[in-house]
Design a protein around this motif. Sequence first.
Motif, short mmCIF file in Angstrom:
data_model
loop_
_atom_site.label_atom_id
_atom_site.label_comp_id
_atom_site.label_asym_id
_atom_site.label_seq_id
_atom_site.Cartn_x
_atom_site.Cartn_y
_atom_site.Cartn_z
N CYS A 134 0.89 -1.19 -0.02
CA CYS A 134 0.00 -0.09 0.04
C CYS A 134 0.80 1.36 0.05
CB CYS A 134 -0.95 0.03 1.15
SG CYS A 134 -2.23 -1.40 1.25
N VAL A 156 -4.67 4.08 -0.82
CA VAL A 156 -5.55 2.57 -0.48
C VAL A 156 -4.80 2.46 0.64
CG1 VAL A 156 -3.50 1.42 -1.65
CG2 VAL A 156 -5.69 0.45 -1.43
N GLU A 160 -8.77 -2.40 1.99
CA GLU A 160 -9.24 -2.04 0.53
C GLU A 160 -8.23 -3.03 -0.35
OE1 GLU A 160 -10.24 1.38 -2.65
OE2 GLU A 160 -8.92 1.73 -0.98
N SER A 163 -9.43 -6.63 -0.48
CA SER A 163 -10.63 -6.66 -1.39
C SER A 163 -10.16 -6.66 -2.68
CB SER A 163 -11.78 -5.29 -0.82
OG SER A 163 -11.96 -5.51 0.34
N TYR A 164 -9.02 -6.12 -2.99
CA TYR A 164 -8.59 -5.84 -4.67
C TYR A 164 -7.98 -7.47 -4.66
CZ TYR A 164 -5.19 -4.98 -8.36
OH TYR A 164 -4.49 -4.96 -9.38
N VAL A 197 -18.25 -4.65 -4.36
CA VAL A 197 -16.83 -4.59 -3.64
C VAL A 197 -16.20 -3.32 -3.88
CG1 VAL A 197 -14.60 -5.71 -3.17
CG2 VAL A 197 -16.72 -6.82 -3.85
N MET A 198 -16.22 -2.77 -4.94
CA MET A 198 -15.57 -1.47 -5.65
C MET A 198 -15.85 -1.18 -6.94
SD MET A 198 -11.24 -2.33 -6.37
CE MET A 198 -11.22 -2.91 -4.34
N ARG A 202 -12.05 2.39 -9.76
CA ARG A 202 -11.44 2.26 -8.53
C ARG A 202 -10.42 0.89 -8.82
NH1 ARG A 202 -8.26 4.74 -4.93
NH2 ARG A 202 -7.92 3.81 -2.89
N TYR A 203 -10.89 -0.06 -9.36
CA TYR A 203 -10.14 -1.32 -9.42
C TYR A 203 -8.98 -1.22 -10.58
CZ TYR A 203 -9.21 -6.25 -11.03
OH TYR A 203 -8.41 -7.24 -11.44
N CYS A 514 -12.96 -10.12 0.79
CA CYS A 514 -14.06 -9.04 0.32
C CYS A 514 -14.69 -8.47 1.43
CB CYS A 514 -14.94 -9.41 -0.92
SG CYS A 514 -13.81 -9.87 -2.35
#
Length: 600
Positions: A134, A156, A160, A163-164, A197-198, A202-203, A514
């Motif tokens: 991160c 980030v 998160e 989750s990615y 999730v996003m 953003r992904y 997630c």
Amino acid sequence: MAHRCLYTAEDVRQFLDASDDDSSFSQEEEEEEEEDSEEHSEEERCHFELRLNSDEEVCDENVENISPARKKARCQPSQQQLSWKTESDDDAAPTPLKFLPARKPGVKLSRGDNRTPLDFFKLFFSDDAVETLCRNTNKQAARSTARGVKDGWTDVGVPEFYSYIGLIFYMSMVKLKNIADFWRENSIFTIPFPSQVMSRDRYQALSWNVHMSDPDEDRINDTKTGTSEHDRLFRVKPLMDSIQRACKSFYHPSRSLVVDERMVPCKGHSRRNQSIRNTPTKCCFKLFVLTDSSNGYTVDFSVYTGKNNFPTGRGLSYDSVMSLIDRRHLGSGYHVYMDSFYTSPKLFKDLFASKFGACGTYRDSRRDCPHSAVNALTKKSPRGTYRWIRDGPLLFVKWMSSQVVSVCSTIHAAYTEDVEQGSVKHRQGGWATESFPCPSPVNEYHKLMGSSESSDQPIQYYATQHKIMKWYRKLFLHFLDISVTNAYILHKDLMKQDSMTQKAFMEELIAQLCGVTQKTPAKKASCVHVPVPGGDVANGVRMKANARSKTCVYCKLNKKKRFKTPWKCKTCDVYLCIQPDRNCFEAWHPDEDDPSQDER
């Protein structure tokens, strides 16, 4: 003017003795001499031996009368050529190496703990490793923003980023051609989970900026390009070193190991990837991998950068194996299996001196491999025939199957009554299965290398690879593959009472990464079922069935009768009976809150 030769027969003998006993050059230096210089020395030696005479001087009085040596004159090797031995000859295996592992083989975790798939995955992708990811990703995104890239970036955090990673694994199980298709809206092909999730933007922003090393240190390393201080794998080193340590820490392999290569497809422009012909993956990264043959666990790996930077300098096939064999970590007495790319007598002898047995197919063109034609196999040799030669601890075996199989070993004896099944076509027509004698090294090689090839399958089944141009992000995805596969192997070994498949393990891991649960509550239908008159009923006409009425669908399907009815369901647009003795409307629409009723 004639010149007298200064060499006598005694001088020549001293020269030959000195050349045989000369120890001023090591064996390594002799192997590195140029081919033409070796030929020259051999021709010179032959020249003296051919002209040696104990009663006369070597040279005549006149130089003009000396006949020149033949251009291609060579001396035959002094040692007698070895002969291939047959099935009737007995062979004794070398003294077995005592198995002394540095730690007890198996999982190095407490069996009493109840761990989830996320707990096993975090052994390789720990919170500290993700925190470093991160921090470096945020730095890389800040540099991109300073260059004018407008992607609405916000820093980030660790939750998160997990989750990615969960979405990456989700996409490895639900295959779509394009990443954007996972966020497709207003379509029968819409997949709702990724957008929960996003967002798609953003992904993509995370995928563009994910970075494993410090961007500021990257620039310092880039200035050293072309020098010995430049590290070609600098951008992946922090995460790669962390995963390598984890692979060694939480599991100690069993006795049989396999050295193999693994290909990571990559079409990005980089000097680190390889172009390989006659393979499905034309352009890729090559990894040298050490795995446990019993379960496919990745014990260690190294990334080939296109240049041999190994310290020994004995060639890529030799150095790649020796770089993975760490006696301080493994111990001694291990058996290492490999294919013909790596096998060489020099490597096997050095491994045996380090108390590691080895077995693998070999190429006849390799140095020090036997080339004798005495009693050798021929193309007409019957299936199951084998020949062998033992040279100290080295055993060379050739076995005739559908084609000749050549195996070298420092572990096995030539034959211990092993057999192998094979299909044979009879002259009268048809095929039949028969048993053939099979040398022990060939039999063991087929068993263990067959399992090593299947060890790549857990990674290939749910590989996270997709289209990314940056080479180091391709390796980031492969590090995810290694981590999740090793995590599942640890789970399967430690939680033996849990018969969770790899697919179930991945599904539960994705849900935990997630922050959701797999089971989602069933949504009730938003529509209301109300009976209304059919369109054929005129105003003022009594609501009774007549010749123009439609047939009740429920009666037709379930009672096999044709009853007319003027009523239909407004929502379903289906004609149904509504009579005191025959309420098909209620039967067609069961109570949705009653779990005993089946939905239609």
